[in-house]
Design a protein around this motif. Structure first.
Motif, PDB file in Angstrom:
ATOM      1  N   ARG A  51       0.825  -1.219   0.000  1.00 10.02           N
ATOM      2  CA  ARG A  51       0.000   0.000   0.000  1.00 10.02           C
ATOM      3  C   ARG A  51       0.858   1.269   0.000  1.00 10.02           C
ATOM      4  NH1 ARG A  51      -5.098  -0.007   1.094  1.00 10.02           N
ATOM      5  NH2 ARG A  51      -5.025  -1.917   2.328  1.00 10.02           N
ATOM      6  N   LEU A  52       2.061   1.172   0.519  1.00 11.03           N
ATOM      7  CA  LEU A  52       2.972   2.323   0.543  1.00 11.03           C
ATOM      8  C   LEU A  52       3.269   2.859  -0.849  1.00 11.03           C
ATOM      9  CD1 LEU A  52       5.523   1.001   3.181  1.00 11.03           C
ATOM     10  CD2 LEU A  52       3.820   2.825   3.522  1.00 11.03           C
ATOM     11  N   HIS A  53       3.053   2.029  -1.876  1.00 17.43           N
ATOM     12  CA  HIS A  53       3.410   2.409  -3.239  1.00 17.43           C
ATOM     13  C   HIS A  53       2.192   2.686  -4.114  1.00 17.43           C
ATOM     14  CE1 HIS A  53       7.361   1.452  -1.971  1.00 17.43           C
ATOM     15  NE2 HIS A  53       6.900   0.324  -1.497  1.00 17.43           N
ATOM     16  N   HIS A  54       1.020   2.812  -3.489  1.00 18.65           N
ATOM     17  CA  HIS A  54      -0.215   3.078  -4.218  1.00 18.65           C
ATOM     18  C   HIS A  54      -0.077   4.350  -5.060  1.00 18.65           C
ATOM     19  CE1 HIS A  54      -4.389   3.264  -5.243  1.00 18.65           C
ATOM     20  NE2 HIS A  54      -4.548   4.412  -4.618  1.00 18.65           N
ATOM     21  N   CYS A  55      -0.433   4.233  -6.308  1.00 18.36           N
ATOM     22  CA  CYS A  55      -0.413   5.324  -7.287  1.00 18.36           C
ATOM     23  C   CYS A  55       0.993   5.831  -7.616  1.00 18.36           C
ATOM     24  CB  CYS A  55      -1.309   6.482  -6.866  1.00 18.36           C
ATOM     25  SG  CYS A  55      -3.056   6.065  -7.034  1.00 18.36           S
ATOM     26  N   GLU A  56       2.007   5.116  -7.194  1.00 19.43           N
ATOM     27  CA  GLU A  56       3.377   5.496  -7.529  1.00 19.43           C
ATOM     28  C   GLU A  56       3.683   5.029  -8.948  1.00 19.43           C
ATOM     29  OE1 GLU A  56       7.882   4.638  -5.902  1.00 19.43           O
ATOM     30  OE2 GLU A  56       6.201   4.362  -4.546  1.00 19.43           O
ATOM     31  N   HIS A  57       4.257   5.888  -9.735  1.00 16.87           N
ATOM     32  CA  HIS A  57       4.627   5.556 -11.111  1.00 16.87           C
ATOM     33  C   HIS A  57       5.859   4.670 -11.103  1.00 16.87           C
ATOM     34  CE1 HIS A  57       1.813   8.157 -13.317  1.00 16.87           C
ATOM     35  NE2 HIS A  57       1.834   8.844 -12.188  1.00 16.87           N
ATOM     36  N   TYR A  58       5.822   3.619 -11.898  1.00 17.79           N
ATOM     37  CA  TYR A  58       6.946   2.691 -11.957  1.00 17.79           C
ATOM     38  C   TYR A  58       8.229   3.394 -12.400  1.00 17.79           C
ATOM     39  CZ  TYR A  58       3.341  -0.931 -11.651  1.00 17.79           C
ATOM     40  OH  TYR A  58       2.301  -1.718 -11.251  1.00 17.79           O
ATOM     41  N   ALA A  59       8.108   4.362 -13.272  1.00 18.54           N
ATOM     42  CA  ALA A  59       9.285   5.068 -13.783  1.00 18.54           C
ATOM     43  C   ALA A  59      10.006   5.839 -12.683  1.00 18.54           C
ATOM     44  CB  ALA A  59       8.883   6.016 -14.906  1.00 18.54           C
ATOM     45  N   GLU A  60       9.326   6.109 -11.584  1.00 16.63           N
ATOM     46  CA  GLU A  60       9.928   6.857 -10.486  1.00 16.63           C
ATOM     47  C   GLU A  60      10.529   5.959  -9.413  1.00 16.63           C
ATOM     48  OE1 GLU A  60       6.856   9.499  -9.148  1.00 16.63           O
ATOM     49  OE2 GLU A  60       6.712  10.481 -11.097  1.00 16.63           O
ATOM     50  N   MET A  61      10.441   4.650  -9.611  1.00 21.95           N
ATOM     51  CA  MET A  61      10.969   3.701  -8.631  1.00 21.95           C
ATOM     52  C   MET A  61      12.447   3.433  -8.886  1.00 21.95           C
ATOM     53  SD  MET A  61       7.891   0.936  -8.435  1.00 21.95           S
ATOM     54  CE  MET A  61       6.293   1.423  -7.810  1.00 21.95           C
ATOM     55  N   PRO A  62      13.181   3.057  -7.843  1.00 20.51           N
ATOM     56  CA  PRO A  62      14.589   2.700  -8.035  1.00 20.51           C
ATOM     57  C   PRO A  62      14.712   1.498  -8.969  1.00 20.51           C
ATOM     58  CG  PRO A  62      14.020   2.741  -5.688  1.00 20.51           C
ATOM     59  CD  PRO A  62      12.759   2.941  -6.457  1.00 20.51           C
ATOM     60  N   PRO A  63      15.845   1.339  -9.625  1.00 21.83           N
ATOM     61  CA  PRO A  63      16.041   0.203 -10.533  1.00 21.83           C
ATOM     62  C   PRO A  63      15.751  -1.124  -9.837  1.00 21.83           C
ATOM     63  CG  PRO A  63      17.862   1.750 -10.724  1.00 21.83           C
ATOM     64  CD  PRO A  63      17.019   2.212  -9.567  1.00 21.83           C
ATOM     65  N   GLY A  64      14.971  -1.949 -10.494  1.00 21.47           N
ATOM     66  CA  GLY A  64      14.646  -3.276  -9.984  1.00 21.47           C
ATOM     67  C   GLY A  64      13.474  -3.336  -9.028  1.00 21.47           C
ATOM     68  N   PHE A  65      13.035  -2.191  -8.506  1.00 23.35           N
ATOM     69  CA  PHE A  65      11.966  -2.220  -7.511  1.00 23.35           C
ATOM     70  C   PHE A  65      10.617  -2.601  -8.121  1.00 23.35           C
ATOM     71  CE2 PHE A  65       8.888  -0.618  -4.445  1.00 23.35           C
ATOM     72  CZ  PHE A  65       9.372  -1.209  -3.288  1.00 23.35           C
ATOM     73  N   HIS A  66      10.371  -2.184  -9.335  1.00 23.86           N
ATOM     74  CA  HIS A  66       9.119  -2.541 -10.017  1.00 23.86           C
ATOM     75  C   HIS A  66       8.985  -4.066 -10.086  1.00 23.86           C
ATOM     76  CE1 HIS A  66       6.560  -2.170 -13.966  1.00 23.86           C
ATOM     77  NE2 HIS A  66       5.947  -2.853 -13.042  1.00 23.86           N
ATOM     78  N   ALA A  67      10.054  -4.746 -10.449  1.00 21.65           N
ATOM     79  CA  ALA A  67      10.026  -6.215 -10.521  1.00 21.65           C
ATOM     80  C   ALA A  67       9.813  -6.818  -9.135  1.00 21.65           C
ATOM     81  CB  ALA A  67      11.313  -6.739 -11.148  1.00 21.65           C
ATOM     82  N   ASP A  68      10.458  -6.251  -8.115  1.00 13.97           N
ATOM     83  CA  ASP A  68      10.260  -6.737  -6.744  1.00 13.97           C
ATOM     84  C   ASP A  68       8.816  -6.540  -6.298  1.00 13.97           C
ATOM     85  OD1 ASP A  68      12.940  -7.405  -6.549  1.00 13.97           O
ATOM     86  OD2 ASP A  68      13.480  -5.569  -5.461  1.00 13.97           O
TER      87      ASP A  68
END
Length: 115
Positions: A51-68
């Protein structure tokens, strides 16, 4: 991963999760509604972390975090961490999409950064 539910709900859940995970941002509403549609109990702490990442854009995440994030989301449905490069292909196949069109984890990170 979703074999315990009827074909329509299985396909609906898989399609919603696939679209969200390969889209542009994370949506916890899709996750919680998918859990409800699948009739699953859920780990409240795992949901809280997601839930901490709700509405967060994947492009703004650190490398590899989207996959995690994708792996941890799918773990709610599989009952264990979902690792490897095939989980999006499996989700696409369950959704009725062409699994060969599903991005690999490495491409997923790159594709969302380009969007």
């Amino acid at each position: 991963m979703l074999s315990h539910i009827d074909p329509f709900r299985r396909r609906s859940v898989a399609l919603a999760l696939y679209r969200m995970l390969t889209g542009h941002k994370y949506d916890i509403c899709v996750v919680t509604e998918s859990i409800r549609a699948a009739g699953l109990d859920h780990d409240r702490q795992a949901i809280a972390a997601l839930r901490l990442h709700h509405c967060e854009h994947y492009a703004e995440m650190p490398p590899g975090f989207h996959a995690d994030l994708a792996s941890q989301t799918l773990a709610l449905f599989a009952g264990r961490p979902v690792l490897g490069d095939g989980f999006l292909k499996d989700l696409a196949a369950t959704a009725g999409l062409r699994p060969e069109d599903a991005p690999s984890i490495q491409r997923l990170v790159t594709a969302t950064a380009e969007a």
